[in-house]
Design a protein around this motif. Structure first.
Motif, short mmCIF file in Angstrom:
data_model
loop_
_atom_site.label_atom_id
_atom_site.label_comp_id
_atom_site.label_asym_id
_atom_site.label_seq_id
_atom_site.Cartn_x
_atom_site.Cartn_y
_atom_site.Cartn_z
N ASP A 84 -16.79 -4.91 -10.39
CA ASP A 84 -18.09 -3.44 -11.49
C ASP A 84 -16.79 -2.24 -10.68
OD1 ASP A 84 -19.31 -3.43 -9.43
OD2 ASP A 84 -20.73 -3.40 -9.97
N ALA A 85 -16.75 -1.74 -9.27
CA ALA A 85 -16.50 -0.53 -9.13
C ALA A 85 -15.64 -0.71 -8.37
CB ALA A 85 -17.68 -0.64 -8.12
N ALA A 86 -14.77 -1.94 -8.46
CA ALA A 86 -13.63 -1.56 -7.11
C ALA A 86 -11.78 -2.20 -8.45
CB ALA A 86 -13.87 -2.25 -5.81
N GLY A 87 -11.22 -1.30 -8.19
CA GLY A 87 -10.18 -1.84 -8.37
C GLY A 87 -8.79 -2.41 -6.89
N TYR A 88 -7.93 -3.16 -7.53
CA TYR A 88 -7.18 -3.78 -6.09
C TYR A 88 -5.84 -3.47 -6.20
CZ TYR A 88 -11.57 -6.60 -5.41
OH TYR A 88 -12.20 -6.70 -4.89
N MET A 89 -5.61 -2.42 -4.87
CA MET A 89 -3.74 -1.83 -4.94
C MET A 89 -3.86 -3.57 -4.24
SD MET A 89 -2.01 1.62 -3.24
CE MET A 89 -3.06 0.56 -1.70
N THR A 90 -2.58 -3.79 -5.22
CA THR A 90 -1.84 -4.89 -4.69
C THR A 90 -0.67 -4.47 -3.51
OG1 THR A 90 -2.07 -6.18 -6.84
CG2 THR A 90 -0.53 -7.61 -5.65
N CYS A 91 0.09 -3.63 -4.40
CA CYS A 91 1.09 -3.07 -3.61
C CYS A 91 2.35 -1.64 -3.97
CB CYS A 91 2.42 -4.45 -3.53
SG CYS A 91 3.51 -4.45 -4.99
N ILE A 92 2.66 -1.43 -3.45
CA ILE A 92 3.50 -0.09 -3.17
C ILE A 92 4.90 -0.39 -2.47
CG2 ILE A 92 4.13 1.73 -3.06
CD1 ILE A 92 1.09 2.46 -3.35
N VAL A 93 5.87 -0.29 -3.20
CA VAL A 93 7.51 -0.79 -3.11
C VAL A 93 8.72 0.34 -2.93
CG1 VAL A 93 9.31 -2.79 -2.07
CG2 VAL A 93 6.71 -3.41 -2.27
N LEU A 94 8.90 0.75 -1.62
CA LEU A 94 9.90 1.83 -2.30
C LEU A 94 11.37 1.27 -1.08
CD1 LEU A 94 7.42 4.76 -1.73
CD2 LEU A 94 9.07 4.49 -4.14
N THR A 95 12.14 2.27 -1.87
CA THR A 95 13.48 1.41 -1.11
C THR A 95 14.02 2.58 -0.30
OG1 THR A 95 16.26 1.06 -1.69
CG2 THR A 95 14.99 3.40 -2.78
N GLN A 96 13.89 2.06 0.74
CA GLN A 96 14.71 2.85 2.37
C GLN A 96 14.32 4.53 2.37
OE1 GLN A 96 13.63 1.27 4.74
NE2 GLN A 96 13.69 3.39 6.12
N GLN A 97 15.02 5.17 1.35
CA GLN A 97 15.50 6.07 1.32
C GLN A 97 14.75 7.12 0.58
OE1 GLN A 97 17.77 4.04 0.44
NE2 GLN A 97 18.81 4.69 -1.85
N TYR A 98 13.49 6.23 -0.71
CA TYR A 98 12.34 6.63 -1.63
C TYR A 98 11.94 6.77 -0.79
CZ TYR A 98 15.72 8.16 -4.59
OH TYR A 98 16.23 7.91 -5.69
N GLN A 99 11.26 6.64 0.75
CA GLN A 99 9.06 6.18 1.80
C GLN A 99 9.22 7.40 2.19
OE1 GLN A 99 10.11 2.95 4.26
NE2 GLN A 99 10.79 1.39 2.71
N THR A 100 9.35 8.38 1.78
CA THR A 100 8.36 9.46 1.52
C THR A 100 6.68 9.78 1.27
OG1 THR A 100 9.47 10.53 0.21
CG2 THR A 100 10.97 10.96 1.83
N ASP A 101 6.45 10.25 1.88
CA ASP A 101 4.67 11.01 1.24
C ASP A 101 4.75 11.08 0.09
OD1 ASP A 101 4.24 10.11 3.84
OD2 ASP A 101 2.81 12.22 4.18
N GLU A 102 6.13 11.75 -0.40
CA GLU A 102 5.78 12.58 -2.39
C GLU A 102 6.31 11.29 -3.28
OE1 GLU A 102 9.49 14.73 -5.00
OE2 GLU A 102 9.60 14.25 -2.74
N TYR A 103 7.28 10.11 -2.91
CA TYR A 103 6.68 9.10 -4.32
C TYR A 103 6.20 7.78 -3.20
CZ TYR A 103 12.16 11.10 -4.52
OH TYR A 103 12.94 11.56 -5.23
N TYR A 104 5.41 7.69 -2.58
CA TYR A 104 4.28 7.09 -2.32
C TYR A 104 3.50 7.35 -2.93
CZ TYR A 104 5.48 3.98 1.26
OH TYR A 104 6.46 2.91 2.31
N LYS A 105 3.33 8.72 -2.69
CA LYS A 105 1.90 9.96 -3.63
C LYS A 105 2.03 9.00 -4.99
CE LYS A 105 -1.05 14.04 -3.59
NZ LYS A 105 -1.32 14.82 -2.76
#
Length: 323
Positions: free
Chosen positions: A74-95
């Motif tokens: 009723d209150a929660a959404g579940y984050m399953t995954c966030i996957v980024l290719t190596q060169q895109y693993q920055t805070d900007e793209y994760y965010k």
């Protein structure tokens, strides 16, 4: 560019997963397993599944899910995954991807984002330093992943840390200390053995008292269908269980849990049930067992005495969602 889900991205996302997520220990995907894990899951939401595109190439994939019938749903959404290719693993793209998931949660009226084992979209992963022995679900974010570090920086709070524990059953031997504990319990009238409908009764009453709907369904059905379950009984009346005793196709011992009726705690039945469960799995040719336990759970000492050791740690995380 962030796009919501379209099946046209399936092959590229599978390739991304097998390039990146596998390095974090997750099991590789093919079209069949991707379909089963994501698109055929009853909680799959194409409006909460995203790809990050650069020059029309998939560089990132993110998925979240919701369900009012889920625990905390009723209150929660579940984050399953966030996957980024190596060169895109920055805070900007994760965010970018994280905000996409969280905004969908807000649209659906959710007030918190959780990374938790209640998520019905279960990500299988390989146990390190084994011949691809696998566990069927990750209960949180691996603490050795870049995603974990990002979520901490982003303000997610670590609510618990789960130890993933593993036992290769080929070397399992019940310790003498546990045999002595079993003898002591027997002197008090308790016996721990495989369920036999001729010898045992009261399973439904015991499960109802434990108050776990999953156990009521799974253990109740197992005893009705003749699937092995280890029970603790006092004069034939069930007061505890461990199981069911099922060898999965991948060689893993599957079991739903262990429970002891509150009125019969203090006799060592939980420990005895667990060790008897290990014996039962070994007897049917099970290769290994894996389980999770919280870092502060006293039961971790029981598992260690049985020969289990921690192979990975996962963080259970949450962020309250502002409007």
């Amino acid at each position: 560019m962030i796009k919501t889900w379209d099946r046209v991205y399936t092959r590229a996302v599978i390739d991304l997963w097998n390039e990146v997520a596998v390095k974090d220990g997750y099991k590789e995907l093919n079209e069949e397993s991707f379909e089963s894990l994501f698109q055929s899951n009853r909680y799959f939401d194409p409006e909460n599944t995203f790809v990050l595109l650069e020059s029309n190439q998939v560089k990132g994939f993110a998925c979240g899910c919701t369900g009012d019938d889920l625990p905390l749903g009723d209150a929660a959404g579940y984050m399953t995954c966030i996957v980024l290719t190596q060169q895109y693993q920055t805070d900007e793209y994760y965010k970018l991807l994280l905000e996409s998931i969280e905004n969908r949660f807000r649209q659906l009226g959710k007030t918190q984002s959780d990374v938790l084992f209640f998520n019905p979209m279960m990500l299988p992963w390989y146990i390190p330093e084994t011949p691809k022995h696998e566990h069927n679900n990750a209960p949180g974010v691996p603490i050795d992943s870049s995603l974990y570090e990002f979520l901490i920086r982003e303000g997610y709070k670590e609510r618990a840390r789960e130890h993933a524990m593993y036992l290769n059953l080929s070397a399992y031997i019940t310790p003498e200390q546990m045999k002595a504990k079993e003898k002591s319990a027997a002197e008090q009238g308790y016996h721990v053995e495989l369920y036999d409908p001729v010898m045992h009764h009261g399973v439904a009453e015991m499960l109802e008292r434990l108050g776990n709907p999953l156990w009521q369904k799974e253990i109740g059905e197992s005893t009705e269908k003749g699937i092995p379950v280890v029970v603790a009984a006092l004069h034939g009346k069930a007061v505890g269980f461990a199981g069911p005793v099922i060898r999965q196709d991948n060689g893993r011992g599957y079991f739903a849990g262990i429970g002891v009726h509150p009125d019969h705690e203090g006799h060592g039945l939980g420990s005895i049930l667990f060790f008897k469960l290990c014996e039962a799995f070994k007897e049917i040719g099970t290769d290994y067992m894996s389980l999770y336990t919280g870092s502060t759970n006293p039961a971790i000492r029981i598992y260690e005495r049985a020969g289990f050791h921690t192979v990975r740690q996962f963080s259970v995380m949450r962020r309250e969602l502002s409007r």
